[in-house]
Design a protein around this motif. Structure first.
Motif, PDB file in Angstrom:
ATOM      1  N   GLN A 258      -7.006   9.505  -0.446  1.00 13.68           N
ATOM      2  CA  GLN A 258      -6.867   8.243  -1.165  1.00 13.68           C
ATOM      3  C   GLN A 258      -5.467   7.667  -1.017  1.00 13.68           C
ATOM      4  O   GLN A 258      -4.481   8.397  -0.874  1.00 13.68           O
ATOM      5  CB  GLN A 258      -7.187   8.423  -2.658  1.00 13.68           C
ATOM      6  CG  GLN A 258      -8.664   8.704  -2.923  1.00 13.68           C
ATOM      7  CD  GLN A 258      -8.974   8.770  -4.405  1.00 13.68           C
ATOM      8  OE1 GLN A 258      -8.085   8.965  -5.232  1.00 13.68           O
ATOM      9  NE2 GLN A 258     -10.252   8.577  -4.742  1.00 13.68           N
TER      10      GLN A 258
ATOM     11  N   THR B  56      -3.327   3.738  -2.462  1.00 14.44           N
ATOM     12  CA  THR B  56      -3.389   2.709  -3.507  1.00 14.44           C
ATOM     13  C   THR B  56      -2.826   1.399  -2.971  1.00 14.44           C
ATOM     14  O   THR B  56      -1.725   1.372  -2.398  1.00 14.44           O
ATOM     15  CB  THR B  56      -2.587   3.130  -4.752  1.00 14.44           C
ATOM     16  OG1 THR B  56      -3.091   4.376  -5.235  1.00 14.44           O
ATOM     17  CG2 THR B  56      -2.687   2.078  -5.839  1.00 14.44           C
TER      18      THR B  56
ATOM     19  N   ILE C 250       0.851  -1.192   0.000  1.00 21.34           N
ATOM     20  CA  ILE C 250       0.000   0.000   0.000  1.00 21.34           C
ATOM     21  C   ILE C 250       0.877   1.229   0.000  1.00 21.34           C
ATOM     22  O   ILE C 250       1.957   1.249   0.605  1.00 21.34           O
ATOM     23  CB  ILE C 250      -0.957   0.008   1.210  1.00 21.34           C
ATOM     24  CG1 ILE C 250      -1.969   1.143   1.066  1.00 21.34           C
ATOM     25  CG2 ILE C 250      -0.194   0.120   2.516  1.00 21.34           C
ATOM     26  CD1 ILE C 250      -3.117   1.043   2.068  1.00 21.34           C
ATOM     27  N   GLU C 251       0.423   2.266  -0.670  1.00 18.50           N
ATOM     28  CA  GLU C 251       1.166   3.523  -0.770  1.00 18.50           C
ATOM     29  C   GLU C 251       0.160   4.683  -0.674  1.00 18.50           C
ATOM     30  O   GLU C 251      -0.798   4.726  -1.463  1.00 18.50           O
ATOM     31  CB  GLU C 251       1.923   3.586  -2.096  1.00 18.50           C
ATOM     32  CG  GLU C 251       2.759   4.835  -2.285  1.00 18.50           C
ATOM     33  CD  GLU C 251       3.903   4.953  -1.291  1.00 18.50           C
ATOM     34  OE1 GLU C 251       4.262   6.093  -0.949  1.00 18.50           O
ATOM     35  OE2 GLU C 251       4.432   3.898  -0.870  1.00 18.50           O
TER      36      GLU C 251
ATOM     37  N   GLU D  37      -2.241  -5.599 -10.167  1.00 17.99           N
ATOM     38  CA  GLU D  37      -3.422  -4.741 -10.287  1.00 17.99           C
ATOM     39  C   GLU D  37      -3.475  -3.808  -9.073  1.00 17.99           C
ATOM     40  O   GLU D  37      -2.983  -4.148  -7.982  1.00 17.99           O
ATOM     41  CB  GLU D  37      -4.705  -5.578 -10.360  1.00 17.99           C
ATOM     42  CG  GLU D  37      -4.810  -6.434 -11.597  1.00 17.99           C
ATOM     43  CD  GLU D  37      -5.005  -5.601 -12.851  1.00 17.99           C
ATOM     44  OE1 GLU D  37      -5.440  -4.436 -12.737  1.00 17.99           O
ATOM     45  OE2 GLU D  37      -4.704  -6.124 -13.943  1.00 17.99           O
ATOM     46  N   THR D  38      -4.093  -2.653  -9.258  1.00 16.79           N
ATOM     47  CA  THR D  38      -4.192  -1.672  -8.163  1.00 16.79           C
ATOM     48  C   THR D  38      -5.643  -1.463  -7.767  1.00 16.79           C
ATOM     49  O   THR D  38      -6.557  -1.552  -8.613  1.00 16.79           O
ATOM     50  CB  THR D  38      -3.581  -0.320  -8.564  1.00 16.79           C
ATOM     51  OG1 THR D  38      -4.254   0.179  -9.703  1.00 16.79           O
ATOM     52  CG2 THR D  38      -2.104  -0.467  -8.852  1.00 16.79           C
ATOM     53  N   VAL D  39      -5.830  -1.194  -6.502  1.00 16.74           N
ATOM     54  CA  VAL D  39      -7.156  -0.907  -5.929  1.00 16.74           C
ATOM     55  C   VAL D  39      -7.060   0.451  -5.234  1.00 16.74           C
ATOM     56  O   VAL D  39      -6.119   0.716  -4.480  1.00 16.74           O
ATOM     57  CB  VAL D  39      -7.586  -1.998  -4.922  1.00 16.74           C
ATOM     58  CG1 VAL D  39      -8.909  -1.612  -4.254  1.00 16.74           C
ATOM     59  CG2 VAL D  39      -7.692  -3.342  -5.621  1.00 16.74           C
ATOM     60  N   VAL D  40      -8.036   1.320  -5.505  1.00 19.23           N
ATOM     61  CA  VAL D  40      -8.053   2.649  -4.899  1.00 19.23           C
ATOM     62  C   VAL D  40      -8.708   2.565  -3.509  1.00 19.23           C
ATOM     63  O   VAL D  40      -9.837   2.074  -3.380  1.00 19.23           O
ATOM     64  CB  VAL D  40      -8.800   3.653  -5.771  1.00 19.23           C
ATOM     65  CG1 VAL D  40      -8.879   5.022  -5.089  1.00 19.23           C
ATOM     66  CG2 VAL D  40      -8.113   3.764  -7.127  1.00 19.23           C
TER      67      VAL D  40
ATOM     68  N   SER E 255      -1.551  -2.315  -4.105  1.00 20.94           N
ATOM     69  CA  SER E 255      -1.053  -3.077  -5.257  1.00 20.94           C
ATOM     70  C   SER E 255      -1.117  -4.566  -4.939  1.00 20.94           C
ATOM     71  O   SER E 255      -0.621  -4.997  -3.894  1.00 20.94           O
ATOM     72  CB  SER E 255       0.391  -2.683  -5.592  1.00 20.94           C
ATOM     73  OG  SER E 255       0.458  -1.303  -5.928  1.00 20.94           O
TER      74      SER E 255
ATOM     75  N   THR F 272     -10.216   4.715  -0.640  1.00 16.32           N
ATOM     76  CA  THR F 272     -10.745   6.051  -0.329  1.00 16.32           C
ATOM     77  C   THR F 272     -11.109   6.115   1.149  1.00 16.32           C
ATOM     78  O   THR F 272     -11.869   5.277   1.645  1.00 16.32           O
ATOM     79  CB  THR F 272     -11.980   6.368  -1.178  1.00 16.32           C
ATOM     80  OG1 THR F 272     -11.640   6.265  -2.564  1.00 16.32           O
ATOM     81  CG2 THR F 272     -12.501   7.770  -0.873  1.00 16.32           C
TER      82      THR F 272
END
Length: 435
Positions: free
Chosen positions: A21, A23, A7-8, A63-66, A25, A68
């Protein structure tokens, strides 16, 4: 490891009411296409939204997931850090679709990050009641609400007019997040309104929080006249009624009452006067007889000796001062000398002193008999005076018994012991010797 998750950024600053937000990975290190479901866990998980929460990842791809984060602007979420864990769980493939040569695991992977909830201030205030009225001083309440997410201090300043002073009881208050504090505000008119119409006094109280803009709260005080408009009419009507009653008394009632009284006492008065004359004659005769008997006794040369007066008890004023000192949770006793045999101590005055404001129980007793039991926190100085004295019989020892619960807090120091004293004033009475 079949899946790699990161996570970043690892720490995310979130202003309440504003979205932030990050992200996540997800890398698939297996040899087949995998699906992964993502869940947010932990104290801050309820404020996290994942888009998408189900991802399909090809072998060797990422793949990345946002992520929020939306923390509500509410005092229910205090400023500070909230831990969040993102759990990534592989979706189990249907039977028969697995590749036996590819190592797979159903164990979830977890990545953690921190939400740093920023501080915000939101102070509200209200005067209750907004419109007040009285003839003199009036006390209203100022409600100060802290709708922010951190404790805040606020300064209070009253502003009146040349005819009204506004004085908050507390010039500064400290309010916890999500709480309200009520402060008494005294409205003091500079001079009275004796008659006429009520006078309106607008005023305000300025609430200045430690952070944020000052807040001005307005109110109105209606000062009523001391004498209402109907008072003078009622006073004139009362004066007219009193004058009418006096006139009726002098013209009609008084002559009738006087004549009736004279008629009622005329006959009893004559009877009483006759009885008085008869009594006077009887007294004169008795006096003459006594004079004759005295003259006869004197001529006989005899003398009479009056009987001796009976012996009287002796008394001696006594004053004792008993001071008792006891540590917290302990008892102590101070005593006066034992009452001599055949005597009794009659106590007429007691003066108790609690100089430190101790919380304790003080008893005045002898033997098993308790004369007084006092809670010292109810007084600093206490005077007791008795019309009927308290009796302490002979052979007994009068004691002051102190049970220390908690020493007081005098200015400038914290004592270790409770200290109480009592001044005893009375009379030591000794009966006359027998015989």
């Amino acid at each position: 490891m079949a899946v790699a998750v990161s996570i970043e950024p690892a720490a995310l600053a979130a202003a309440p009411g504003e979205a932030a937000q990050a992200t996540v990975s997800v890398r698939n290190d297996t040899g087949i296409v995998e699906e992964y479901r993502l869940h947010a866990l932990g104290p801050g998980g309820e404020y996290v939204t994942l888009a998408p929460d189900l991802v399909s990842v090809y072998p060797g791809r990422t793949e990345t997931v946002v992520v929020t984060v939306l923390v509500p602007r509410s005092s229910a979420v205090p400023a500070g850090e909230l831990d969040v864990a993102i759990q990534v769980t592989p979706v189990i493939a249907p039977a028969g679709t697995e590749d036996a040569d590819v190592p797979r695991t159903t164990e979830p992977e977890v990545v953690e990050f921190v939400i740093r909830v920023e501080e915000f201030a939101a102070v509200g205030a209200e005067i209750v009641p907004k419109v007040s009225r009285s003839r003199g001083r009036k006390r209203v309440r100022l409600a100060v609400d802290n709708n922010g997410n951190t404790p805040t201090a606020a300064a209070l300043v009253g502003a009146g007019t040349e005819r009204l002073r506004v004085i908050p009881r507390d010039p500064e208050v400290l309010i916890d997040a999500g709480h309200a504090q009520f402060v008494r505000v005294t409205l003091s008119p500079r001079r009275r309104v004796w008659r006429g119409q009520a006078v309106s006094h607008p005023y305000s109280v300025t609430v200045t929080p430690a952070s944020g803009d000052p807040l001005v709260v307005d109110g109105i005080h209606m000062q009523d006249p001391v004498f209402p408009s109907w008072f003078w009419k009622a006073l004139l009507a009362l004066a007219a009624l009193i004058a009418l009653l006096i006139l009726l008394w002098n013209l009609l009632l008084k002559p009738t009452v006087e004549q009736t009284a004279r008629d009622a006492v005329k006959e009893p008065l004559a009877e009483v006067q006759g009885q008085a004359q008869d009594a006077q004659k009887t007294a004169d005769g008795a006096q003459q007889t006594a004079d004759e008997a005295k003259a006869a006794a004197g001529s006989g040369g005899g003398t009479s000796t009056p009987p001796p007066a009976p012996p009287q008890p002796t008394s001696e004023d006594q004053t004792y001062t008993l001071t008792v000192t006891a540590g917290k949770g302990k008892n102590a006793t101070s005593s006066v000398p034992a009452i001599p045999d055949g005597s009794a101590l009659q106590i007429t005055d007691l003066v108790f002193n609690n100089p430190q404001g101790d919380v304790a129980t003080l008893q005045l007793a002898y033997g098993q008999k308790v004369l007084l039991s006092l809670s010292t926190e109810n007084y600093r100085d206490l005077d007791l005076h008795f019309v009927t004295p308290i009796q302490v019989p002979s052979g007994q020892t009068l004691q002051a018994r102190l049970n220390c619960i908690a020493p007081g807090q005098p200015t400038g120091r914290t004592p270790d012991n409770c200290v109480s004293s009592v001044l005893i004033t009375g009379t030591l009475v000794t009966p006359p010797p027998a015989g």
